[in-house]
Design an enzyme around this catalytic site. Sequence first.
Site, short mmCIF file in Angstrom:
data_model
loop_
_atom_site.label_atom_id
_atom_site.label_comp_id
_atom_site.label_asym_id
_atom_site.label_seq_id
_atom_site.Cartn_x
_atom_site.Cartn_y
_atom_site.Cartn_z
N LYS A 18 40.65 -25.17 -31.69
CA LYS A 18 41.54 -24.14 -32.26
C LYS A 18 41.10 -22.74 -31.81
CE LYS A 18 42.93 -22.29 -36.73
NZ LYS A 18 42.47 -20.96 -36.37
N LYS A 23 34.84 -21.92 -28.85
CA LYS A 23 34.82 -22.62 -27.55
C LYS A 23 34.05 -21.82 -26.49
CE LYS A 23 39.26 -22.34 -27.47
NZ LYS A 23 39.50 -21.79 -28.81
N LYS A 49 42.32 -13.97 -21.90
CA LYS A 49 41.40 -12.93 -22.35
C LYS A 49 40.30 -12.62 -21.33
CE LYS A 49 40.01 -14.45 -26.50
NZ LYS A 49 40.81 -15.68 -26.55
N ASP A 134 45.45 -24.00 -27.91
CA ASP A 134 46.85 -24.11 -28.33
C ASP A 134 47.60 -24.84 -27.25
OD1 ASP A 134 46.49 -22.25 -30.66
OD2 ASP A 134 45.81 -21.02 -28.98
N1 LIG Z 1 27.74 -20.16 -34.39
C1 LIG Z 1 28.11 -18.88 -34.40
N2 LIG Z 1 27.36 -17.95 -35.02
C2 LIG Z 1 27.74 -16.65 -35.02
N3 LIG Z 1 28.85 -16.18 -34.41
C3 LIG Z 1 29.62 -17.07 -33.78
C4 LIG Z 1 29.30 -18.46 -33.71
N4 LIG Z 1 30.26 -19.09 -33.00
C5 LIG Z 1 31.14 -18.14 -32.64
N5 LIG Z 1 30.77 -16.95 -33.10
C6 LIG Z 1 31.50 -15.69 -32.93
O1 LIG Z 1 32.86 -15.91 -33.30
C7 LIG Z 1 33.72 -15.21 -32.41
C8 LIG Z 1 34.73 -16.19 -31.82
O2 LIG Z 1 34.04 -17.11 -30.99
P1 LIG Z 1 34.61 -17.54 -29.57
O3 LIG Z 1 35.12 -16.37 -28.81
O4 LIG Z 1 33.56 -18.36 -28.92
O5 LIG Z 1 35.81 -18.46 -30.02
P2 LIG Z 1 36.93 -19.12 -29.08
O6 LIG Z 1 37.23 -20.47 -29.66
O7 LIG Z 1 36.52 -19.08 -27.68
O8 LIG Z 1 38.14 -18.12 -29.34
P3 LIG Z 1 39.51 -18.06 -28.52
O9 LIG Z 1 40.35 -19.22 -28.96
O10 LIG Z 1 40.11 -16.75 -28.97
O11 LIG Z 1 39.18 -18.11 -27.08
C9 LIG Z 1 32.84 -14.54 -31.37
O12 LIG Z 1 32.68 -13.18 -31.70
C10 LIG Z 1 31.51 -15.27 -31.48
O13 LIG Z 1 30.39 -14.48 -31.18
MG LIG Z 2 37.51 -18.31 -26.02
#
Ligand SMILES: Nc1ncnc2c1ncn2[C@@H]1O[C@H](COP(=O)(O)OP(=O)(O)OP(=O)(O)O)[C@@H](O)[C@H]1O
Ligand SMILES: [Mg+2]
Length: 283
Positions: A18, A23, A49, A134
Amino acid sequence: MAVKKPKRKSMVVILYGKGGVGKTTVSSHLAACYAAEGRKVLLLGCDPKTDTSTRFLAGLRPPTMLDMVEGKLSRRFEALLTRTPSGVDVMETGGPEPGVGCGGRGVATLCQFLEEHPREFASYDVAIFDVLGDLVCGGFVAPLRFGRGNCVFVVSSEEPASLFAANNIARMTCRPYNDAASVGGIIFNLRRNDAPRGHLTAFARRLGVGVIGAVERDRVIMEAEERGLTALAHAPRSKAAHGFGVLAHAVERVCRSKRSAKATPMTNDEFWAFVRSHRIASL
Ligand SMILES: Nc1ncnc2c1ncn2[C@@H]1O[C@H](COP(=O)(O)OP(=O)(O)OP(=O)(O)O)[C@@H](O)[C@H]1O
Ligand SMILES: [Mg+2]
């Protein structure tokens, strides 16, 4: 005479989950862990992004697939590749202006580009795809073409919406045109370290997949991100850095053992019944 070590088969790790679930955090840390062990790593950002590579590039903007499509780059493999000091090589799809074009198309175009360069792609020990979760169009599943014999991993938090997406991703891997795809397991990236975990094991069991590991919420990960670094570079002795090392080995074990399986996902009705029966919404 020196005996040449046989090259280990390369692995392709494909991460879905999600939006906002972690990720990019997980994929960039896995990449850093494998590179720290001397492996040749290619990290592929499949998100408009263009943030998959930020923890390796100190704020520099890498060239993107979109630049190539717009004719600003040649179609050489090296033209799209950015080598970083950590040893992780990165490529990014980039993305169109909001409301214009299609993110999934960018992912499919990147995969097509990799297929045009089979020798270069195969030279990597590890390739990691960080893909938007998504699954709104077929383009987002293009990396599964490289998944034959390798693995999809789902990143999820303990929250219902995130588990819903995880179930959807499992459903996607079961579609007939994705018959090469198997799920290596779920990586839980927890929102709350004190969240009950019993339902997570039950959820994975219901999906017929394993739990690969649980990453705890940790300030070190955020501090590292603020500095444009991974936790390994920011605080190599931290619990977070150690945890990602353990996770990287668990992911590799699954990829190499072929323990990945066809998932047994739920229908939407079954999913919400599962949420109710485990009282997940109120945990
Ligand atoms: N285990 C964790 N501890 C602290 N902060 C975290 C952790 N995992 C993720 N984050 C923080 O949460 C935010 C979102 O994480 P991330 O960008 O990796 O998600 P994503 O799934 O890649 O998002 P997107 O779908 O928008 O690409 C980031 O700022 C990241 O630093
Ligand atoms: Mg991401």
